[in-house]
Design an enzyme around this catalytic site. Structure first.
Site, PDB file in Angstrom:
ATOM      1  N   GLU A 184       0.814  -1.208   0.000  1.00 22.10           N
ATOM      2  CA  GLU A 184       0.000   0.000   0.000  1.00 22.10           C
ATOM      3  C   GLU A 184       0.856   1.270   0.000  1.00 22.10           C
ATOM      4  O   GLU A 184       0.615   2.196  -0.753  1.00 22.10           O
ATOM      5  CB  GLU A 184      -0.906  -0.041   1.250  1.00 22.10           C
ATOM      6  CG  GLU A 184      -1.693   1.208   1.525  1.00 22.10           C
ATOM      7  CD  GLU A 184      -2.890   1.356   0.593  1.00 22.10           C
ATOM      8  OE1 GLU A 184      -3.170   0.393  -0.145  1.00 22.10           O
ATOM      9  OE2 GLU A 184      -3.499   2.426   0.597  1.00 22.10           O
ATOM     10  N   ASP A 185       1.879   1.297   0.839  1.00 19.77           N
ATOM     11  CA  ASP A 185       2.590   2.553   1.086  1.00 19.77           C
ATOM     12  C   ASP A 185       3.970   2.653   0.445  1.00 19.77           C
ATOM     13  O   ASP A 185       4.597   3.704   0.515  1.00 19.77           O
ATOM     14  CB  ASP A 185       2.754   2.773   2.602  1.00 19.77           C
ATOM     15  CG  ASP A 185       1.409   2.958   3.276  1.00 19.77           C
ATOM     16  OD1 ASP A 185       0.446   3.291   2.560  1.00 19.77           O
ATOM     17  OD2 ASP A 185       1.328   2.778   4.500  1.00 19.77           O
TER      18      ASP A 185
END
Ligand code: MN
Length: 759
Positions: free
Chosen positions: A93-94
Site C-alpha cells: 500500500e505505502d
C-alpha cells in the site's frame, strides 16, 4: 546537530528492536510452531521498506505493523503466516514493493493475504475510496478467500483506534463511526468478544468524551458496593462448587461503558437504573471432554438450589451455540438482597472461544484444520450469494448485511426435523428463501406447527415450519415489507428488478410500434409528452407501465400529438405563475452565495456561532441537536453544513459512506438562540401534578412551553412537553427538577414529540 540526530535515530532503532523482541517473546509463549526465521525476515523487510516514515503521532511507522502483528498473535491467537502478513500489511500500500515481490520472498499464502489487505485498505485513512460501503463489500469478498485477511484487518483497525488521539478530529468521527458501524459488529460476528467491546468503547470515547468520562467515574464510585455484592453472592456458590470437586474460577463481569450508555439510550433510563452492571461468570474445567455439557447443567442445578432462578431467563447456548461459536449457560438468580443477578456458566474451552472466537476453535481442533467452521462458513456462503447478485446500491447492500450481522438467532425446524438457524424476527417468507430461492419466490403461505399462517408470520424458536407453494405464484412487491433477512431481501429486490426490466423492454417495443404507426419519431420530446399526459416522471416509468398493461396506448395518446403547441408567451406565463422556475432559481442563487462565503478548513474544529448558524448551518431534522449535544457537521450536495448528533443513525450512515465530508464542529452559541426540545414524563396521576410540572418549567429562566400533551390511563399519566430552550443545560436542569417531584418516576428527553417509550 549531527550528534543529536544520531541519538534520535539510535533511540528509534532501540524502540523498534524492543517492540519486535517483545512480539517474538509473546509468539514463542504461544502454542504455535516456532517459525521465528520467517517472522524475522518479514520484520526486516518491512522495517527497511518503511524506513524514515513516521506516523502522525511522530513515532516510526514500523511500530504500527509490529503492534498489529502483536494483536493478531496475542489477542486473536493467530500463527506465523498471519504475523508475517500483519508485519507486511502496509508495504504494498505505502511503498513501491508489489505483491509479486512479497510472493517471491515469502511465498503465495502470505502474498495472497497481503494482497487482500491492500485491496481493502483504500479509504480507511485516505480520501481515495468514494464510499466506505464499496470497501466493505470488497472486505467481505476477501473474507471468503481467507478469513485471516479480515482478522488482520480487525487487528489493524484496533491498533488505529487505540492510537486515534493523534488524528484530526474530523477524521476521528469518520474512523470511530465506521468502527462502530462495521468493525465492531464484524468482530462480534467472528466471536472476537473482547475486541468487539474494546472497539465499541474506543468509538464511544471519541464520539462522546464527556459522557464516557461520566460513566467511567460512576463505575469507579460504585465499585466497592459491587465488590461487596459479589463477595456475598458468590460465597455460598463457591461452597457448592467445592463440594462438586471441579476446578473452577469465579469472575465478576462488569458491563462496558458503551453497553451501559447504549442501554441508557435505548431504554431511556439513568445509570442508576441499570440493574445488570454486574454479572457473575463461573469458568470450570470439566472432568473430561464428554462431561463438559453435563457439568454445565450440574452447576446450574447446584446453584439454583441456593438462589431462586428467574423462570424466563435461562439461555442455553451450550446445546445450541450462537452462530459465532459462543457457548455458555446464562441464568438469572435472585440474590438474598432481592436483586436479580445474571450468572454465566462456561468451561475454560468455551471461555477461550468467547474471547478469541474462531481462532480459538482452531486451537482445539486436532491438526488445526479450518474445515469445521460450520456456522461461519454457512454465513459466508450466504454473503457470497448476495454478492453474486449484483446490487447497484452499495448502501442498501450494507444495510442488508448489517441486518444479519446484528441479528441474534432462533432455531426452527423443517418438516423433516432438520434444524435451521435464523436471525431473530425472521418470518415464514425469510425461512422459505433460506431453504431455496424457488421455494421463496413461489410460496403462498406456511404452516407453523401445523397451523396455517400468512407469509408475514414471525417465527419463534422451536417452531416447525412447512412452506406451501404454487407454481403460478410470483414475487410480490409488498413482500419486501416482511422479509427481514439479507438473503430474502436481496433475492426479492433482484427478482422484482429483473421483472421490471422485462416489462420495461416489452413497453419500449409497444411504444416504438406506436410511434411508427403514427409517423412520429421515438425521441425524448415525444416520450416526455406522453409522460406529462400520465403524470409520470421518466420514460422508464412510462415504458414499464405500458409493458405491464396499466397504460394502453390509444386515442388519448394519439390526440396529444395532434394538438397545436401552445403559444410560447402563454407557456411562459403558466410556469411563472406556478412559481416552479422561479423558486428553483432563487435556490441556486442562495447556494452559490453560500459556497462563496463558506471557507471550510477541515483541519480545524468549526465553531458554531449564532450568526453562522442562521446563515449556513442547518440543524438536522432527524435528530434535532441543541447546543451542548455532541455533534458533527456534514457538507451536503448544496455545500450547506448539516449539524447532526454524533449518535444519530443517519449520521452513522454518513460517517460510513461520506467520511470525507465530515467536519468537527463545536457549539459557541451562548444563550443567544432558542431551540425546540421534547421531554417525556410519566408518573402517578394526582391533583395538582400538571400544576407542579408547569411551575418547575417556568422557574427556569426564559424557557417556554410550546406544546403540551398529557394522557391519563388507570391512574398513570404520561406527558409530552415541547419546550424552547437555549442548550442542554436548560433541559438537564428541568429534568432534574421534575424528577424531584413526588409521584413522577420517569423524566427523559426524547427526539420527537410523539416518540413511544417502551420499558
Ligand atoms: Mn495499517
Amino acid at each position: 546537530m549531527t550528534d543529536e540526530k544520531l541519538t534520535q535515530e539510535q533511540a528509534d532503532e532501540k524502540l523498534i528492536d524492543d517492540a519486535f523482541q517483545e512480539l517474538l517473546d509473546r509468539y514463542l509463549e504461544s502454542r504455535h510452531r516456532k517459525k521465528v526465521e520467517i517472522i524475522t525476515k518479514a520484520f526486516n523487510f518491512a522495517r527497511q521498506a518503511h524506513k524514515g516514515v513516521r506516523r502522525r503521532s511522530g513515532e516510526p511507522y514500523i511500530l504500527h505493523p509490529i503492534a498489529v502483528a502483536r494483536i493478531a498473535c496475542c489477542e486473536i491467537g493467530l500463527g506465523s503466516t498471519s504475523i508475517c502478513a500483519a508485519l507486511l500489511h502496509d508495504v504494498v500500500e505505502d511503498t513501491d514493493y508489489t505483491v509479486e515481490d512479497i510472493e517471491n520472498l515469502f511465498g503465495p499464502k502470505i502474498a495472497q493475504i497481503v494482497d487482500g489487505l491492500t485491496k481493502i485498505s483504500g479509504g480507511i485513512f485516505g480520501d481515495r475510496a468514494s464510499a466506505q460501503a464499496e470497501n466493505f463489500k470488497k472486505l467481505l469478498l476477501t473474507m471468503n478467500d481467507d478469513i485471516r485477511v479480515i482478522l488482520i484487518k480487525i487487528a489493524d483497525r484496533l491498533h488505529n483506534m487505540r492510537t486515534l488521539g493523534s488524528m484530526l478530529p474530523s477524521k476521528q468521527y469518520k474512523i470511530a463511526g465506521e468502527t462502530l458501524y462495521i468493525y465492531a459488529p464484524l468482530a462480534n460476528r467472528l466471536g472476537l468478544n473482547r475486541i468487539k467491546t474494546e472497539l465499541e468503547d474506543l468509538s464511544f470515547k471519541y464520539e462522546h468524551p464527556e459522557t464516557y468520562q461520566e460513566i467511567e467515574s460512576k463505575l469507579k464510585a460504585s465499585q466497592n458496593e459491587r465488590e461487596t455484592v459479589f463477595e456475598e453472592f458468590t460465597a455460598p456458590i463457591r461452597e457448592q462448587l467445592d463440594k462438586m470437586g471441579l476446578p473452577y474460577r469465579i469472575l465478576a463481569r462488569i458491563k462496558s461503558p458503551y453497553s451501559i450508555w447504549n442501554k441508557m439510550q435505548n431504554k431511556h433510563i439513568t445509570f442508576e437504573e441499570i440493574y445488570d452492571i454486574l454479572a457473575v461468570r463461573i469458568i470450570f474445567t470439566p472432568r473430561n471432554e464428554e462431561e463438559e455439557l453435563n457439568d454445565c447443567f450440574n452447576i446450574y442445578v447446584a446453584i439454583s438450589k441456593i438462589y431462586k432462578p428467574h423462570p424466563d431467563r435461562l439461555r442455553d447456548w451450550v446445546s445450541h451455540p450462537k452462530a459465532n461459536g459462543y457457548q455458555a449457560l446464562h441464568v438469572t438468580l435472585m440474590s438474598n438482597k432481592g436483586q436479580w443477578i445474571e450468572v454465566q456458566i462456561r468451561s475454560e474451552r468455551m471461555n477461550d472461544v468467547a474471547e478469541q472466537g474462531f481462532a480459538a476453535h482452531w486451537k482445539y481442533k486436532e491438526g488445526g484444520g479450518s474445515e469445521d467452521e460450520g456456522e461461519l462458513s454457512k454465513w459466508l456462503k450466504t454473503i457470497k450469494e448476495i454478492l453474486d447478485d449484483p446490487q447497484p446500491d452499495a448502501l442498501d447492500f450494507l444495510d442488508t448485511i448489517k441486518l444479519n450481522l446484528f441479528a441474534s438467532e432462533i432455531f426452527v425446524f423443517t418438516p423433516k426435523g432438520e434444524i435451521k438457524t435464523m436471525p431473530q424476527n425472521s418470518t415464514a417468507l425469510d425461512f422459505a428463501f433460506s431453504i431455496h430461492t424457488f421455494l421463496g419466490s413461489h410460496c403462498i403461505g406456511a404452516k407453523v406447527n401445523h397451523k396455517l399462517v400468512p407469509l408475514s408470520h414471525k417465527l419463534q424458536s422451536g417452531d416447525q415450519v412447512e412452506i406451501l407453494t404454487s407454481k403460478s405464484q410470483k414475487v410480490q412487491p409488498s413482500w419486501i415489507n416482511f422479509a427481514t433477512t439479507a438473503k430474502a431481501k436481496a433475492k426479492i429486490t433482484s427478482i422484482l428488478k429483473r421483472e421490471k426490466k422485462e416489462f420495461q423492454m416489452r413497453g419500449e417495443d409497444l411504444l416504438s410500434n406506436f410511434f411508427k404507426e403514427e409517423g412520429l419519431e421515438y425521441n425524448e420530446l415525444n416520450v416526455q409528452k406522453l409522460c406529462a399526459l400520465h403524470n409520470l416522471k421518466s420514460g422508464d416509468e412510462l415504458s414499464y407501465k405500458i409493458g405491464q398493461k396499466s397504460i394502453i396506448l390509444g386515442e388519448a395518446e394519439r390526440n396529444i400529438f395532434k394538438e397545436k403547441p401552445a403559444p410560447t408567451s402563454w407557456k411562459k406565463y403558466i410556469s411563472f405563475a406556478f412559481g416552479n422556475n422561479k423558486s428553483k432559481q432563487t435556490d441556486s442563487v442562495t447556494s452559490q452565495a453560500d459556497t462563496a462565503s463558506l471557507n471550510i478548513d477541515k483541519k480545524k474544529v468549526l465553531k458554531l456561532t449564532p450568526d453562522e448558524l442562521q446563515k449556513h448551518y442547518i440543524i438536522a431534522d432527524c435528530c434535532k441537536p441543541i447546543p451542548g449535544d455532541d455533534v458533527l457537521g456534514y457538507i451536503d450536495d448544496n455545500n450547506r453544513i448539516i449539524i447532526h448528533k454524533r449518535q444519530c443513525p443517519i449520521a452513522a450512515q454518513l460517517k460510513t459512506s461520506f467520511g470525507n465530508r465530515l467536519l468537527a464542529v463545536q457549539w459557541e452559541i451562548g444563550k443567544a438562540l432558542n431551540f425546540p426540545v421534547n421531554v417525556y414524563i410519566k408518573g402517578i396521576d394526582g391533583i395538582g401534578v400538571l400544576n407542579s410540572v408547569t411551575q418547575i418549567i417556568s422557574q427556569q429562566l426564559n424557557v417556554n412551553i410550546h406544546k403540551l400533551n398529557i394522557e391519563s390511563n388507570e391512574g398513570i399519566f404520561e406527558g409530552r412537553i415541547q419546550l424552547f430552550v437555549h442548550d442542554v443545560d436548560d433541559v438537564n436542569t428541568i429534568c432534574t427538577n421534575l424528577k424531584k417531584l413526588e409521584h413522577i418516576n420517569k423524566v427523559t428527553r426524547i427526539e420527537n414529540f410523539d416518540d413511544q417509550i417502551t420499558e
